[in-house]
Design a protein around this motif. Structure first.
Motif, PDB file in Angstrom:
ATOM      1  N   PHE A  96      32.110  54.293  20.356  1.00 22.42           N
ATOM      2  CA  PHE A  96      31.347  53.978  21.557  1.00 22.42           C
ATOM      3  C   PHE A  96      32.107  54.408  22.813  1.00 22.42           C
ATOM      4  N   GLU A  97      33.389  54.110  22.849  1.00 19.36           N
ATOM      5  CA  GLU A  97      34.180  54.453  24.038  1.00 19.36           C
ATOM      6  C   GLU A  97      34.354  55.965  24.181  1.00 19.36           C
TER       7      GLU A  97
ATOM      8  N   SER B 138      31.151  57.701  25.066  1.00 11.41           N
ATOM      9  CA  SER B 138      30.720  57.323  26.414  1.00 11.41           C
ATOM     10  C   SER B 138      31.461  58.104  27.484  1.00 11.41           C
ATOM     11  N   ASN B 139      32.732  58.380  27.225  1.00 11.33           N
ATOM     12  CA  ASN B 139      33.589  58.987  28.242  1.00 11.33           C
ATOM     13  C   ASN B 139      33.709  60.501  28.129  1.00 11.33           C
TER      14      ASN B 139
ATOM     15  N   PHE C 161      31.484  49.296  25.856  1.00 16.04           N
ATOM     16  CA  PHE C 161      30.978  50.655  26.066  1.00 16.04           C
ATOM     17  C   PHE C 161      29.662  50.936  25.340  1.00 16.04           C
TER      18      PHE C 161
ATOM     19  N   GLU D 193      27.130  51.784  28.031  1.00 16.02           N
ATOM     20  CA  GLU D 193      27.453  53.083  28.615  1.00 16.02           C
ATOM     21  C   GLU D 193      27.061  54.210  27.671  1.00 16.02           C
ATOM     22  N   PHE D 194      27.282  53.979  26.383  1.00 15.44           N
ATOM     23  CA  PHE D 194      26.897  54.979  25.380  1.00 15.44           C
ATOM     24  C   PHE D 194      25.391  55.224  25.399  1.00 15.44           C
TER      25      PHE D 194
ATOM     26  N   LYS E 194      24.233  57.126  28.398  1.00 11.22           N
ATOM     27  CA  LYS E 194      24.584  58.547  28.271  1.00 11.22           C
ATOM     28  C   LYS E 194      23.619  59.256  27.324  1.00 11.22           C
TER      29      LYS E 194
END
Length: 205
Positions: free
Chosen positions: A23-24, A27-28, A107, A110-111, A114
């Motif tokens: 997930f992190e 997301s980034n 996250f 956020e995922f 995105k």
């Protein structure tokens, strides 16, 4: 969960670490730049362990995409008392359920943001429809607004309450970071309860 993912055991501790890390990382980073090396480093596992549970990066990506929908829908269905007709209670339950999920899977939101921004609509249309159906149920099923003052615009009231409660999660994330939300759940609930007192005092008969 789709049958193609029935072999993935989310209760497995290593699988969960992989998912949290994925997930992190997704997301980034753009999908092309989000490497399995980055994920195994975040998950603190040997590279071979990831490929023991997931065939490749694409399968992992697809799994966390569908798992996101699964965990949100299942938790909301479980946490909400659908016989309680009070809108404030309904939205409080929704926000607290969301906060609990985010504390367990930093996250995840956020995922999803995105995904919805970058993937073509046909890739997530079925999930988007499910989200809309659940959202309509949360915001409309078996609710009673007869206790509101006569001059209150119900639709405006619903929006104000929803965004006021959601802002509490954002406030605690901004102050503490995504990965430190779990210890703050009680504080979030207390902050929402204060808002409920305010809404009942000023908008209810």
């Amino acid at each position: 969960m789709q049958n193609e993912f029935s072999h993935i055991n989310i209760s497995n501790e290593k699988v969960k670490r992989i998912i949290i890390a994925a997930f992190e990382v997704f997301s980034n980073n753009d999908y092309a730049k989000a490497s399995t090396n980055m994920i195994v480093k975040k998950a603190d596992i040997p590279r071979g362990v990831l490929y023991h549970y997931f065939k490749d990066k694409e399968e992992l990506y697809n799994f966390i995409f569908y798992y996101s929908e699964k965990i949100f829908s299942e938790n909301l269905e479980k946490e909400i008392d659908w016989q309680d007709t009070d809108y404030l209670s309904r939205i409080k339950s929704t926000v607290v359920a969301k906060a609990n999920i985010m504390s367990e899977y930093p996250f995840i939101t956020e995922f999803l943001a995105k995904v919805y921004k970058e993937l073509p609509p046909e890739k997530y249309s079925s999930m988007f429809r499910k989200d809309n159906i659940l959202k309509e149920k949360v915001l409309g099923y078996n609710l009673d607004f007869s206790s509101l003052k006569e001059d209150v615009d119900i639709e405006m009231f619903k929006k104000i309450v929803y965004y006021a409660f959601e802002s509490e999660i954002k406030h605690f994330i901004d102050a503490n970071g995504m990965e430190n939300l779990s210890p703050k759940i009680k504080e979030i609930i207390q902050a929402i309860d204060k808002q409920i007192e305010f809404f009942r005092k000023h908008f209810y008969k």
